[in-house]
Write an enzyme that holds these catalytic residues in place. Sequence first.
Site, short mmCIF file in Angstrom:
data_model
loop_
_atom_site.label_atom_id
_atom_site.label_comp_id
_atom_site.label_asym_id
_atom_site.label_seq_id
_atom_site.Cartn_x
_atom_site.Cartn_y
_atom_site.Cartn_z
N CYS A 27 0.73 -1.29 0.10
CA CYS A 27 0.02 -0.01 0.09
C CYS A 27 0.71 1.26 -0.01
CB CYS A 27 -0.92 0.02 1.18
SG CYS A 27 -1.74 -1.50 1.60
N GLY B 66 -0.83 0.70 -5.19
CA GLY B 66 -2.04 0.02 -4.97
C GLY B 66 -3.13 0.69 -5.70
N ASN C 99 0.79 0.60 5.76
CA ASN C 99 1.46 -0.08 4.66
C ASN C 99 2.34 -1.23 5.17
OD1 ASN C 99 4.34 0.61 2.54
ND2 ASN C 99 2.76 -0.90 2.34
N GLY C 100 2.10 -2.58 4.58
CA GLY C 100 2.81 -3.59 5.21
C GLY C 100 2.11 -4.64 5.87
N TYR D 176 11.32 -3.52 -7.55
CA TYR D 176 10.05 -3.30 -8.43
C TYR D 176 8.94 -2.25 -8.01
CZ TYR D 176 5.05 -4.44 -9.84
OH TYR D 176 4.03 -4.61 -10.31
P1 AMP Z 1 5.25 -13.05 -12.94
O1 AMP Z 1 4.67 -12.85 -14.18
O2 AMP Z 1 4.25 -13.90 -11.86
O3 AMP Z 1 6.60 -14.02 -13.08
O4 AMP Z 1 5.57 -11.72 -12.30
C1 AMP Z 1 6.60 -11.02 -12.77
C2 AMP Z 1 6.14 -9.64 -13.16
O5 AMP Z 1 5.29 -8.89 -12.21
C3 AMP Z 1 7.33 -8.74 -13.42
O6 AMP Z 1 7.28 -8.13 -14.87
C4 AMP Z 1 7.44 -7.71 -12.27
O7 AMP Z 1 7.38 -6.60 -13.21
C5 AMP Z 1 6.12 -7.69 -11.77
N1 AMP Z 1 5.92 -7.87 -10.37
C6 AMP Z 1 7.14 -8.38 -9.79
N2 AMP Z 1 6.83 -8.26 -8.27
C7 AMP Z 1 5.48 -7.99 -8.13
C8 AMP Z 1 4.83 -7.70 -7.18
N3 AMP Z 1 5.24 -7.93 -5.73
N4 AMP Z 1 3.38 -7.16 -7.43
C9 AMP Z 1 3.18 -6.99 -8.57
N5 AMP Z 1 4.03 -7.09 -9.76
C10 AMP Z 1 5.11 -7.66 -9.50
#
Ligand code: AMP
Length: 493
Positions: free
Chosen positions: A18, A44, A119-120, A264
């Site tokens: 968040c 978020g 947040n957290g 990220y």
């Molecule tokens: P995945 O498709 O499940 O391998 O997720 C990787 C993709 O999601 C990458 O392109 C990241 O930019 C993005 N990503 C990585 N960590 C998160 C996160 N905690 N929440 C949302 N998106 C994420």
Amino acid sequence: MGETPFDDMDGDTLHEECGVFGILGHPDAATLTALGLHALQHRGQEAAGLVCFDGQQFHSERRMGLVGDHYTDPAVLARLPGAMAIGHVRYSTTGETALRNVQPLFAELEVGGIAIAHNGNFTNGLTLRRQLIADGAICQSTSDTEVVLHLIARSRQTHSSDRFIDAIRQVEGGYSMVALTRTKLIAARDPIGIRPLVMGELDGKPIFCSETCALDIIGAKYIRDVENGEVIICEIQPDGSITVDSRKAEKPQPERLCLFEYVYFARPDSVVGGRNVYVARKAMGRHLAQEAPVEADVVVPVPDGGTPAAIGFAQESGIPFELGIIRNHYVGRTFIEPTQQIRAFGVKLKHSANRAMIEGKRVVLVDDSIVRGTTSVKIVQMIRDAGATEVHIRVASPMIFYPDFYGIDTPDADKLLANQYSSLDAMCRFIGADSLAFLSLDGLYHAVGGESRNDKAPQFTDHYFTGDYPTRLLDREAPVNNVHRLAVMANHG
Ligand code: AMP
């Protein structure tokens, strides 16, 4: 009421990533908070809430959807009068989506009204909640924030700020919090500072927010980061002046900010822990190019997350950078979609190949991270369909083996791609790429902090890569720390 059914108490509490914002003593408090939340929208997109106090009463608006969908409406802002406000943007991927979980949460206590946004995640939230309910507490939401309200309500301290400190001493985990009482804006960061929180100022009025980009949008000045374990209490005095008091809620411990903020989560223009996120991401790409070079014609980022690292990779390798994938900005992040099926569909909605930059070329695709692998599988196929002769994946963070319990919400271990394959080659074949490499943990540490990981006292928390959880995990059994596997994989075996 049309709400989703209530979670069973033995179920999980919500995992949330968040953004928070709070301001004290400014006549445009609600508008500035809405703008700050808009800048924090990347943290978020599911819901947004604001609570303000006008000297007489608290007012609250909590809505599902984006900040801009509701809080640009003058009628909504007119219902949020007063010179003090806090706000929250929320995104959750587990647990249900319901208005009753949207923050800030508000309660009328013996010491007066109090609103809290955080947040957290607490690692003992469920344990505390069970104890509170056994003691007769009535819980209205499945949010961790409510636990803090109950603990404040039960504290024997006289002043609201002492009660707040009393309450957060009992919670464990990673959090950044803002709270609003009739006269105070309170900000707090967890004992090791897993989640970020900064202090700023506009026209001499204090502001707290998750990232500096929320200060930039309103032209506010950055003052400093809230320290780990610190509670800052800003209070409006009867003469209108504001006092600022800093307290330590916990025994000092070394800070361990979450590395995933750099990988990220945070916005690239934010300064997190004194480091510009964009600069850190470019450095990740440069290190990746050194560690895992490849002969190719073009470096293509997986937008938007992979873009700064791809620029760093291109600069270091000398391979031209091109936008070989175009992102549709009117689709939310793929992760928001709750089911795997919809997530997979979401990736197609979000990215399309820019054939002119791909056809007949050997492509290096750079992404910030691989979690479940959904994005990589889709994108490799898309790039091949657009006529690439080779597709090499370079990931600007290490393999993720362990779930997160502090608000980043990487999923259960068995859903993580890295846990499904026993070798890098097998993983590469599954994704359909010609080669696959991840940034080493040391490379990441160097990119972010300029030095190697200090194994005796790690400078950051990196549990999703290492299994080294920085706190105890009272609510659950810690996942098995498979160090051997990690070592094998880290050597690209
Ligand atoms: P995945 O498709 O499940 O391998 O997720 C990787 C993709 O999601 C990458 O392109 C990241 O930019 C993005 N990503 C990585 N960590 C998160 C996160 N905690 N929440 C949302 N998106 C994420």
